[in-house]
Enzyme design. Structure first.
Site, PDB file in Angstrom:
ATOM      1  N   GLU A   9      42.121  49.074  27.357  1.00 37.25           N
ATOM      2  CA  GLU A   9      43.122  49.897  27.144  1.00 37.25           C
ATOM      3  C   GLU A   9      44.079  49.828  26.055  1.00 37.25           C
ATOM      4  O   GLU A   9      44.881  50.794  25.608  1.00 37.25           O
ATOM      5  CB  GLU A   9      44.161  49.414  28.397  1.00 37.25           C
ATOM      6  CG  GLU A   9      45.109  50.260  28.780  1.00 37.25           C
ATOM      7  CD  GLU A   9      45.613  49.814  30.470  1.00 37.25           C
ATOM      8  OE1 GLU A   9      46.735  49.904  30.784  1.00 37.25           O
ATOM      9  OE2 GLU A   9      44.856  49.223  30.990  1.00 37.25           O
ATOM     10  N   ASP A  82      42.781  47.924  32.489  1.00 34.17           N
ATOM     11  CA  ASP A  82      43.260  46.844  33.381  1.00 34.17           C
ATOM     12  C   ASP A  82      42.667  46.867  34.893  1.00 34.17           C
ATOM     13  O   ASP A  82      42.394  47.908  35.460  1.00 34.17           O
ATOM     14  CB  ASP A  82      44.860  46.763  33.499  1.00 34.17           C
ATOM     15  CG  ASP A  82      45.601  46.240  32.175  1.00 34.17           C
ATOM     16  OD1 ASP A  82      44.645  45.518  31.250  1.00 34.17           O
ATOM     17  OD2 ASP A  82      46.605  46.532  31.954  1.00 34.17           O
ATOM     18  N   ASP A  84      43.554  47.205  38.049  1.00 33.46           N
ATOM     19  CA  ASP A  84      44.476  47.588  39.217  1.00 33.46           C
ATOM     20  C   ASP A  84      44.436  49.133  39.065  1.00 33.46           C
ATOM     21  O   ASP A  84      43.361  49.610  38.372  1.00 33.46           O
ATOM     22  CB  ASP A  84      45.879  47.359  38.696  1.00 33.46           C
ATOM     23  CG  ASP A  84      46.247  47.508  37.435  1.00 33.46           C
ATOM     24  OD1 ASP A  84      45.814  48.630  37.018  1.00 33.46           O
ATOM     25  OD2 ASP A  84      47.630  46.893  37.028  1.00 33.46           O
ATOM     26  N   GLU A  86      46.250  51.473  38.159  1.00 32.91           N
ATOM     27  CA  GLU A  86      46.660  52.280  37.166  1.00 32.91           C
ATOM     28  C   GLU A  86      45.548  52.019  36.070  1.00 32.91           C
ATOM     29  O   GLU A  86      45.366  53.197  35.435  1.00 32.91           O
ATOM     30  CB  GLU A  86      48.018  51.678  36.335  1.00 32.91           C
ATOM     31  CG  GLU A  86      48.921  52.605  35.547  1.00 32.91           C
ATOM     32  CD  GLU A  86      49.560  53.516  36.432  1.00 32.91           C
ATOM     33  OE1 GLU A  86      49.989  54.792  35.917  1.00 32.91           O
ATOM     34  OE2 GLU A  86      49.762  53.279  37.724  1.00 32.91           O
ATOM     35  N   TYR A 301      45.237  37.984  34.405  1.00 27.34           N
ATOM     36  CA  TYR A 301      46.177  39.393  34.364  1.00 27.34           C
ATOM     37  C   TYR A 301      47.574  39.047  34.929  1.00 27.34           C
ATOM     38  O   TYR A 301      47.662  38.339  36.009  1.00 27.34           O
ATOM     39  CB  TYR A 301      45.309  40.356  35.202  1.00 27.34           C
ATOM     40  CG  TYR A 301      45.870  41.600  35.245  1.00 27.34           C
ATOM     41  CD1 TYR A 301      45.954  42.234  34.053  1.00 27.34           C
ATOM     42  CD2 TYR A 301      46.087  42.396  36.392  1.00 27.34           C
ATOM     43  CE1 TYR A 301      46.375  43.359  33.994  1.00 27.34           C
ATOM     44  CE2 TYR A 301      46.535  43.574  36.328  1.00 27.34           C
ATOM     45  CZ  TYR A 301      46.755  44.220  35.039  1.00 27.34           C
ATOM     46  OH  TYR A 301      47.359  45.503  35.116  1.00 27.34           O
ATOM     47  N   ARG A 303      49.679  41.321  36.442  1.00 21.96           N
ATOM     48  CA  ARG A 303      50.231  42.129  37.595  1.00 21.96           C
ATOM     49  C   ARG A 303      49.397  41.765  38.705  1.00 21.96           C
ATOM     50  O   ARG A 303      48.365  42.179  38.954  1.00 21.96           O
ATOM     51  CB  ARG A 303      50.049  43.670  37.157  1.00 21.96           C
ATOM     52  CG  ARG A 303      50.994  43.910  35.982  1.00 21.96           C
ATOM     53  CD  ARG A 303      50.965  45.567  35.685  1.00 21.96           C
ATOM     54  NE  ARG A 303      51.897  45.730  34.540  1.00 21.96           N
ATOM     55  CZ  ARG A 303      51.595  45.797  33.386  1.00 21.96           C
ATOM     56  NH1 ARG A 303      50.276  45.289  32.866  1.00 21.96           N
ATOM     57  NH2 ARG A 303      52.259  46.066  32.461  1.00 21.96           N
ATOM     58  N   HIS A 347      43.040  40.073  42.539  1.00 25.11           N
ATOM     59  CA  HIS A 347      43.276  39.249  41.314  1.00 25.11           C
ATOM     60  C   HIS A 347      43.719  37.875  41.678  1.00 25.11           C
ATOM     61  O   HIS A 347      44.303  37.794  42.570  1.00 25.11           O
ATOM     62  CB  HIS A 347      44.173  39.722  40.264  1.00 25.11           C
ATOM     63  CG  HIS A 347      44.008  41.263  40.249  1.00 25.11           C
ATOM     64  ND1 HIS A 347      42.835  41.891  39.666  1.00 25.11           N
ATOM     65  CD2 HIS A 347      44.839  42.417  40.290  1.00 25.11           C
ATOM     66  CE1 HIS A 347      42.930  43.138  39.740  1.00 25.11           C
ATOM     67  NE2 HIS A 347      44.230  43.558  40.037  1.00 25.11           N
TER      68      HIS A 347
END
Length: 748
Positions: A9, A82, A84, A86, A301, A303, A347
């Site tokens: 990303e 990432d 997730d 998104e 991570y 989030r 996570h």
């Protein structure tokens, strides 16, 4: 030989991953999202299962071209944004854009930490793209577009041009507004707390609080009752009525999740949620630690809403704890924490990648804020794995003529986790002397004070994040952007680190709540989050979810379009005009709300205003519209030139005959432009309202600086101008010529 391609990303991740994969792989970055809905149209076909229209984001054409070029030369392509929803969406869109160029397979990999082991393990266990995760993110994006794109024009029409509504942000704003309404409705009550400082045979003296009068909870509501009690206590003896000593354990809190990290950083460091997440992102992607370590990822991570910790990390923490503090500081059984209901357990909790990489060991390789956030994360994780602290609590009740007075003391028996993460001492804990049941005590000092109950506290950023999490509004990845949006759009402001709704924010909530009860309902917003979770789990069709939502939303929208009242003419302020006596109105201008007379144009009285504790409008004394500052004579019509302020904040000079005469010019500082002989440095402002100074001959001359220009030359390099700026140590003069480092401190 054909190399495989890894697409991440951010460019920072590229450096970190290349460090331990070397030249065996090509590594490229998508630099965030590459496709999105169009910016100027709805971009959703509501009659065709809400099919979205995706376009390459403006400015990303070069990045997409590079990714397509790399895909054409690659073997297997690993998509590694990432881990997730998104990130899954970014991976999906990248795949759509490179698929026709790809020769090999396109696989998805994810890792919770950017370490050699985690990345290699991910490469050994790739998976296909997860359509359910992508559709959950797509459903959220389309849902937010439908709400924002359709509600915002209503607000432009009836409140103020250029403002917007959002599905989640509007509900968060409602929480802030309702808290303010509760403060306005609050009626303070008088009370009189009593404290007695007592002495025993041995020091120290200790302070007690009155808790009971004649066996009932102490409530003294006025001065008469306070004076009566004071008279009753005069000259009377105190003695220890009851002494309770017991041992208890203090257990450590779980490691951070997104919301608790944001709350802790806000409470302890004063950082906004957005600032905290930006710093954490850098720690996750990696910093250059120098030497053999090079670019190294420092945390997992950031989030996440899970408090789960991997067994490997748990063992590493145990080894560090035992080696550093001793075996007694590790619990008899490893600690496991329970995530809250509904948490996504994909996570781990936020933790340091290496337990042994202490904050002090890397302090010199970080800036101050990175160090502070890393220390928070490292200490919280290590504490979560340590033994409980043991304390001895002593509660003493002293008696005097039918009254009871309480004091609490605490003695640390074993520090446990507090060795790494000291805890704030409770306000009611005091140092106590050796005491015995029935022991006589000496009154050293009796204190009383008149106080009044306080209204409900406003939300701090930490408090709002906690409330959003508890009510199921938004997700860990959205809390920072929700608050940032409310502040950026002037729906709320930070005042003494508390979120205060603006008049504009309050009006928006009032209008939306009156016509869109479901969208503005906290419970409904939480249900939508649960529905999006079901889409991610493959239990709910995303298009069906949007169809059900639209079936309720569209009729409400049609009705609101007819029934919503406009406030563009102004809201009644509840005050008469000080110049003509007519009603004053609250109006929403480009520079914010202000008071204006309803008798305009016959009466041109305007003023800024404030609100008192009950929300009543008060004219801001001394802030009525001042007479304009005369700047000369208009060269076109001969009328006076006056100094004005643009909506973005910069000053400019305009003809007083506007709109008949439209002559206007920039406000000049009078300082010659250092780049061209004929220009003068003029004050300008960006679209976001940031003041800068540029040549008056722009675009013929493009010289500009953010700092206020001062005539030079620079004593070090002879550059024609200097600039005045503010540093942490105070104001200074500095040379804007980048190769020159000249600085000179100024007096305030």
């Amino acid at each position: 030989m054909t190399k495989d391609l890894i697409i991440v990303e951010s460019p920072a991740k590229v450096k970190t991953i290349k460090k331990f994969l070397g030249d065996k792989y090509m590594v490229h970055a998508s630099v965030g999202h590459v496709r999105d809905l169009p910016s100027k149209t709805l971009g959703v076909d509501e009659n065709n299962d809400f099919t979205p229209e995706y376009l390459v984001i403006e400015g990303k054409e070069k990045v997409v071209g590079e990714l397509r070029g790399a895909a054409a030369k690659a073997g297997v392509i690993y998509l590694a944004p990432d881990p997730d929803r998104e990130g899954e969406a970014i991976a999906w869109h990248v795949a759509e854009l490179i698929r026709d160029k790809a020769k090999g397979e396109i696989q998805r990999i994810e890792f919770n930490e950017i370490t050699a082991k985690a990345v290699r393990e991910a490469l050994d266990h790739p998976r296909p793209l997860n359509k359910n995760l992508f559709e959950a993110q797509q459903a959220r994006r389309v849902l937010d577009r439908l709400v924002g794109y359709k509600l915002s024009p209503l607000l432009w029409k009836n409140v103020k041009r250029g403002i917007s509504a959002g599905r989640v942000q509007s509900v968060a704003l409602r929480l802030i507004v309702e808290k303010e309404k509760a403060r306005y409705a609050f009626v303070p009550e008088e009370y009189w707390p009593f404290h007695a400082t007592l002495g025993a045979k041995a020091p120290p003296e200790f302070r007690t609080e009155l808790v009971k009068i004649d066996g009932k909870k102490a409530r003294i509501g006025n001065e008469k009752a306070a004076l009566s009690l004071e008279k009753r206590l005069a000259g009377q003896p105190f003695a220890v009525e009851n002494l309770e000593i017991k041992e208890r354990e203090k257990t450590p809190p779980p490691p951070f999740i997104t919301s608790t990290l944001q709350q802790s950083a806000n409470q302890r460091l004063g950082y906004t949620a957005k600032r905290t997440m930006t710093i954490a992102q850098r720690l996750y992607e990696g910093l250059d630690l120098g030497g053999d370590q090079g670019v190294t990822a420092l945390i997992t991570y950031m989030r996440t809403d899970s408090v789960r910790v991997s067994e490997e990390a748990r063992k590493a923490a145990k080894n560090f704890i035992v080696e550093t503090w001793g075996a007694d500081y590790y619990p008899s059984k490893p600690r496991y924490f329970q995530s809250k209901a509904g948490a996504q357990d994909a996570h781990e909790a936020i933790r340091p990648v290496e337990a042994g990489l202490t904050p002090e060991a890397v302090k010199t390789r970080m800036n101050a804020e990175q160090y502070q956030v890393y220390r928070l994360i490292w200490e919280r994780f290590m504490a979560s794995q340590m033994a409980a602290a043991r304390v001895e609590d002593t509660i003493v009740l002293a008696g005097c003529t039918g009254t009871s007075w309480r004091a609490r003391g605490e003695r640390m028996l074993f520090p446990g986790f507090t060795a790494v993460s000291p805890q704030k001492k409770d306000d009611d804990v005091t140092s106590l002397p050796a005491l015995a049941q029935g022991q006589d005590l000496k009154l050293v000092r009796l204190e009383k004070a008149q106080k009044f109950t306080l209204p409900p506290a406003r939300y701090s950023e930490a408090g709002l994040v906690k409330e959003l999490e508890e009510k199921g509004i938004g997700r860990p990845s959205t809390y920072a952007s929700i608050i940032s949006t409310l502040l950026d759009r002037d729906y709320a402001r930070l005042e003494d680190k508390q979120l205060v709704p603006t008049d504009l924010g309050s009006v928006v909530v009032e209008r939306l709540t009156g016509h869109f009860s479901r969208i503005m309902d906290v419970g409904f917003t939480a249900l939508m989050e649960s529905a999006l979770d079901r889409v991610a789990d493959g239990e709910q069709n995303w298009a069906r979810l949007l169809a059900d939502f639209s079936a309720e939303f569209n009729p409400e929208l049609a009705q609101a379009s007819k029934a919503m009242n406009s406030v563009k003419t102004g809201l009644l302020a509840g005050l008469p005009c000080p110049e003509c006596g007519k009603d004053l109105l609250i109006k929403f201008g480009k520079a914010g709300p202000f008071l204006a007379c309803s008798g305009y144009p016959d009466c041109r009285c305007t003023s800024n205003f404030t609100r008192d504790g009950q929300g009543q409008v008060k004219i801001e004394e001394g802030r009525k519209e001042e007479k304009p500052q005369i700047m000369g004579v208009c060269p076109e019509c001969g009328k006076e030139l006056i100094l004005k302020k643009a909506r973005t904040g910069s000053r400019f000079i305009s003809c007083s005959g506007y709109p008949s005469c439209k002559h206007a010019e920039s406000f000049s500082t009078g300082v010659p432009c250092p780049k061209c002989p004929d220009g003068r440095m003029a004050e300008k402002s960006s679209r976001r309202g940031k003041i800068f100074y540029s040549c008056s001959r722009y675009p013929a001359c493009d010289y500009a600086t953010w700092d206020y220009p001062v005539p030079g030359p620079c004593p070090s390099c002879a550059f024609p101008i200097l600039t005045r700026k503010m540093s942490k140590t105070g104001p200074l003069l500095a040379c804007p010529n980048k190769p020159c480092k000249y600085k000179q401190a100024l007096e305030e």
